[in-house]
Each structure stands twice: as C-alpha cells, then as structure tokens.
Design a protein around this motif. Sequence first.
Motif, PDB file in Angstrom:
ATOM      1  N   ASP A  64       0.828  -1.209   0.000  1.00 54.05           N
ATOM      2  CA  ASP A  64       0.000   0.000   0.000  1.00 54.05           C
ATOM      3  C   ASP A  64       0.864   1.261   0.000  1.00 54.05           C
ATOM      4  N   GLY A  65       2.148   1.078  -0.328  1.00 52.39           N
ATOM      5  CA  GLY A  65       3.075   2.201  -0.349  1.00 52.39           C
ATOM      6  C   GLY A  65       3.823   2.403   0.946  1.00 52.39           C
ATOM      7  N   SER A  89       6.592  -0.706  -2.723  1.00 48.31           N
ATOM      8  CA  SER A  89       5.565  -1.582  -3.289  1.00 48.31           C
ATOM      9  C   SER A  89       4.191  -0.981  -3.019  1.00 48.31           C
ATOM     10  N   ASN A  90       3.476  -0.646  -4.081  1.00 53.05           N
ATOM     11  CA  ASN A  90       2.152  -0.034  -3.933  1.00 53.05           C
ATOM     12  C   ASN A  90       1.201  -0.519  -5.014  1.00 53.05           C
ATOM     13  N   ALA A  91       0.478  -1.601  -4.718  1.00 54.03           N
ATOM     14  CA  ALA A  91      -0.510  -2.133  -5.656  1.00 54.03           C
ATOM     15  C   ALA A  91      -1.655  -1.159  -5.859  1.00 54.03           C
ATOM     16  N   LEU A  92      -1.890  -0.275  -4.875  1.00 47.99           N
ATOM     17  CA  LEU A  92      -2.982   0.688  -4.982  1.00 47.99           C
ATOM     18  C   LEU A  92      -2.774   1.677  -6.128  1.00 47.99           C
ATOM     19  N   TYR A 132      -1.339   4.304   1.599  1.00 46.36           N
ATOM     20  CA  TYR A 132      -1.636   4.089   3.012  1.00 46.36           C
ATOM     21  C   TYR A 132      -1.771   5.393   3.791  1.00 46.36           C
ATOM     22  N   THR A 133      -1.170   6.472   3.291  1.00 41.07           N
ATOM     23  CA  THR A 133      -1.225   7.749   3.994  1.00 41.07           C
ATOM     24  C   THR A 133      -2.638   8.303   4.076  1.00 41.07           C
ATOM     25  N   ASN A 134      -3.545   7.801   3.263  1.00 42.35           N
ATOM     26  CA  ASN A 134      -4.927   8.281   3.242  1.00 42.35           C
ATOM     27  C   ASN A 134      -5.901   7.363   3.976  1.00 42.35           C
ATOM     28  N   LYS A 135      -5.440   6.255   4.508  1.00 41.17           N
ATOM     29  CA  LYS A 135      -6.371   5.283   5.077  1.00 41.17           C
ATOM     30  C   LYS A 135      -6.998   5.804   6.369  1.00 41.17           C
TER      31      LYS A 135
END
Length: 283
Positions: A85-86, A95-98, A210-213
């Motif tokens: 998720d970054g 690694s960021n599949a999003l 992930y910073t926005n979760k």
Amino acid sequence: MDDHDKGLAHDLDTLGRRRVLLGTAGLAAATLLTAWGCGGGGSDATSDSSSSSGSSDSGGSSGSSGSSGTCAVSAEETQGPYPSDGSNTINGTVSNALALTGIVRSDITTSFGSMSGTAAGVPVTLKLTLVNVNNSCAALDGYAIYVWHCSREGEYSLYGATDQNWLRGVQPTDSSGVATFTTIFPGCYSGRMPHIHIEVYRSETTATSYTNKLKTTQLAFPVDVCTTVYTTASGYTSSETNFQQISFATDNVFSDGTSTEMATVTGNVTDGYTVALQVGISV
C-alpha cells in the motif's frame, strides 16, 4: 518498515496498550475464537503450539459480526509485512498495488495488469459492510475498502509470489455500505490464525496510498470452518498442519479478542462460502 517488522518487543508493547484500552472499557477478558492466517515468505505473528478443532462441513458457523442495530469501532490492527500500500519496500523499491491500473475490481482471484495467473482454492464471496458508529450504525456509501490475503499455499502476491498480484483489490461501498469481493479461502501459515487484511479509505480516489487510510483491521474465521476446509479441500495440506499448531490464544494479533473481527460464515467446501463482516468506523 511497517509496525509488524519492528520485532517481538514492539508486538508485545502494542498488545499491552490494546489490553489496557480494552480493560478500561470494561470488556471481559474472555478471548473469542477468530481469525485468518495466511502468509508466504515470512509470518506476521509469533508461533506457539495449541490445536483447534471444528465441526463438519454443514452450512458454516456464525461469528460475532455485529448485532442487529448495534455496532462498534473495529479493532485497529497491524497491516502486517505484505500490504503493498506504499508503506514498505521490496528489494529497495516501494511496493504499492494501490497505484496500479486495475486494482479496483470485485474478483481478486486473478492477477491483473502486466501479470497473469489465478489463485486456486475454495471459492469465497466476501461481503464487508461499512458503518458509522457515530450515526446509529448508518451505512457508509461511496467509501473504498482495500483487502489482501494469502493463497491456499500461504503466500502473499508480490512478496512470496513475486510474479503475481492476485488476492488484492479495492471495491467501493454501495448504498447499503457493502463492498463485495470474489476470492478464495486463505491458507494458514505458521504463526498466524487465518485472516484477511482490510484498509478503509474515504473514496476510490483516495485509495492510492496508506497515507490516506482511515482504518486498518483484520477479519478472522471460525475455527470449525477452517478445520473443515483444511482437512477436506484440495491444496490446503500445509494449512492443516500449521492450523493445528496455532490458536486464537497464541495469535499475537487476535489473542486480545475478536469481537469486532470475527466473520459470519455460511456455505460448504463444494459450493463455496459467503463470508460477512461489519466494519465500524467513527466519522
């Protein structure tokens, strides 16, 4: 490095803080059976010995996914070492599949984009209902949920299975607050009860890092269902062995309780399962 890679001392400290919070809220110390355990290329929990047994393959089991008209904020959990998720790197590369085109999809059994392949296993329809605990459990429409979990062999795509990106995907919630995924029953790897990872975002457009979760939690499975799948379904041999050596009491994520994380499961190995969980957030 994510929180789970900081070692046993960090894990124990995290557990301690969670237990204090639970005690302050006056919750009982009884540990509820729960969890999903999968993973390849490493484990995101320590291992211990204890066996769990279950019932026969008849219609599944009901977990505590939330009483009618009531809801609670879902427990905050580690994202583990394989989120893509970054928040972490693989061989020095973020690694960021999003960020990949095609990550927003309902069927997550196949790889997408430049990768191809299908994760085999017992079929699962996953239904996650997102609710607002600050507004009488009202359904949250238009949010986005990112899920990921391991294969029946216990591997995570992009990490253990480096040439695959299956078993990862994002779905928006509908007017009933429901995000639906087509996937497979995850395996059980050494050191963790079976589980699915969940991240909640305000919208599809913010589900890019992930910073926005808004929330990170995990979904757990009833012991009897796991036992049935691992002892009767093809391809889960290693999961059966690993599952006999772990319990909710010795899982370092679920050992403090699973009241907000235990899924309701119905179905059977032949026809597949429907797995449902209410995810509560405070907005």
